[in-house]
Enzyme design. Structure first.
Site, short mmCIF file in Angstrom:
data_model
loop_
_atom_site.label_atom_id
_atom_site.label_comp_id
_atom_site.label_asym_id
_atom_site.label_seq_id
_atom_site.Cartn_x
_atom_site.Cartn_y
_atom_site.Cartn_z
N ASP A 198 0.86 -1.17 0.00
CA ASP A 198 0.00 0.00 0.00
C ASP A 198 0.91 1.24 0.00
O ASP A 198 2.10 1.15 0.30
CB ASP A 198 -0.89 -0.03 1.25
CG ASP A 198 -1.77 1.20 1.35
OD1 ASP A 198 -2.39 1.57 0.34
OD2 ASP A 198 -1.82 1.81 2.44
N ARG A 219 -9.86 12.53 6.17
CA ARG A 219 -9.52 11.11 5.99
C ARG A 219 -10.75 10.22 6.09
O ARG A 219 -10.91 9.27 5.32
CB ARG A 219 -8.48 10.68 7.03
CG ARG A 219 -7.04 11.06 6.69
CD ARG A 219 -6.07 10.34 7.57
NE ARG A 219 -6.24 10.71 8.97
CZ ARG A 219 -5.43 11.54 9.63
NH1 ARG A 219 -4.41 12.09 9.02
NH2 ARG A 219 -5.66 11.82 10.90
N SER A 255 -2.07 0.33 -4.69
CA SER A 255 -2.62 1.43 -3.93
C SER A 255 -3.88 1.98 -4.57
O SER A 255 -4.09 1.87 -5.78
CB SER A 255 -1.57 2.54 -3.85
OG SER A 255 -2.11 3.75 -3.35
N ASN A 256 -4.71 2.63 -3.74
CA ASN A 256 -5.85 3.38 -4.25
C ASN A 256 -5.42 4.67 -4.94
O ASN A 256 -6.24 5.28 -5.67
CB ASN A 256 -6.81 3.74 -3.11
CG ASN A 256 -7.64 2.56 -2.64
OD1 ASN A 256 -7.83 1.58 -3.35
ND2 ASN A 256 -8.16 2.66 -1.43
#
Length: 279
Positions: free
Chosen positions: A64, A94, A171-172
């Site tokens: 990640d 977040r 990862s996003n």
């Protein structure tokens, strides 16, 4: 002369190399213990050394973004722009950022992570009634393109790469975000691929997101270690079938989801120990 050239024959194997690396990483951790903490106290805080097992060897690690990239400068900038309210802004930002990824995945209304991040920032600013103008917005979003690596990252990645472990991001983050951070963090040449869930038009923990690592590396999922930053991501990777290591830099409790990472630690020296036990 390279490190490989200095190694005696007994350390020329991948296992021997990882043993050396793990010892060096542990020594570095003890050397960097906070003032007033003895080396023995620092050692006590580290997770127990994992036991070797006979499962599939780890051939690759899918990271990640945040075990590698240090997000703390974003929080520092938020506090600079909104004194006394930076932490509140970061918490709200977040929370909405990840809630939006999950909501969009569940409702099949995909937009990429850059848009999600901007939308979440807009909501957070409005919720807290902050004067979030275009200048502040651009600076906060731009900080995501300028992230640096955590202090332990570069030597750990070089050691793992030299030991023959294949390294990728999973990862996003959008491809643009990953490319920008690879440049800003000095990671060029250390990772084989920067895999973005944008390729699958979904987000972790959707299994289609984790499948990107299998497809790109052409390995069995049991041969790919997933290195998570968040507890929910560690759970998602385990559900998918990856052996999983939780790089728990924030020292958070495990999520109550009925599944645990195969290993956990506060930094990449602990991850190296875990890989050494599976080499």
């Amino acid at each position: 002369m390279t490190l490989r050239g200095l190694m005696p024959p007994v350390l020329s194997s991948r296992r021997g190399f990882l043993d050396l690396v793990a010892g060096a990483a542990g020594a570095g951790l003890l050397a960097s213990a906070p003032l007033g903490m003895s080396a023995s106290c620092a050692a006590e805080r580290r997770p127990a050394r994992p036991r070797p097992d006979t499962r599939a060897k780890i051939k690759a690690i899918a990271f990640d973004a945040f075990p590698i990239l240090d997000p703390r400068p974003i929080a520092a900038l938020a506090e600079e722009l909104f004194p006394g309210k930076g932490a509140l802004l970061m918490d709200a930002w977040r929370a909405r950022q990840f809630e939006y990824t999950w909501l969009r995945t569940a409702s099949q209304r995909y937009v990429d992570f850059w848009q999600v991040t901007g939308d979440a920032l807009s909501f957070a600013g409005a919720m807290l009634k902050l004067d979030l103008g275009e200048r502040e917005r651009e600076r906060l979003l731009g900080a995501y393109l300028e992230l640096k690596a955590w202090p332990d990252v570069l030597p750990a990645l070089r050691s793992l790469r030299d030991a023959g472990i294949r390294l990728v991001f999973l990862s996003n983050f959008t491809p643009r975000m990953l490319e920008a951070c690879i440049a800003s963090a000095g990671l060029a040449g250390l990772l084989e691929r920067a895999l973005s869930t944008d390729e699958a038009r979904t987000y972790k923990p959707d299994p289609r997101a984790y499948q990107l690592g299998v497809d790109a590396l052409r390995l069995g999922r049991e041969e790919i270690l997933f290195a998570a930053f968040a507890g929910w991501d560690a759970a998602g990777a385990r559900w998918f079938g990856y052996p999983t290591f939780w790089v728990n830099r924030l020292n958070l409790p495990a999520e109550a989801l009925g599944v645990s990472a195969d290993g956990a630690g506060e930094g990449l020296s602990d991850l190296i120990e875990f890989v050494r036990a599976r080499a």
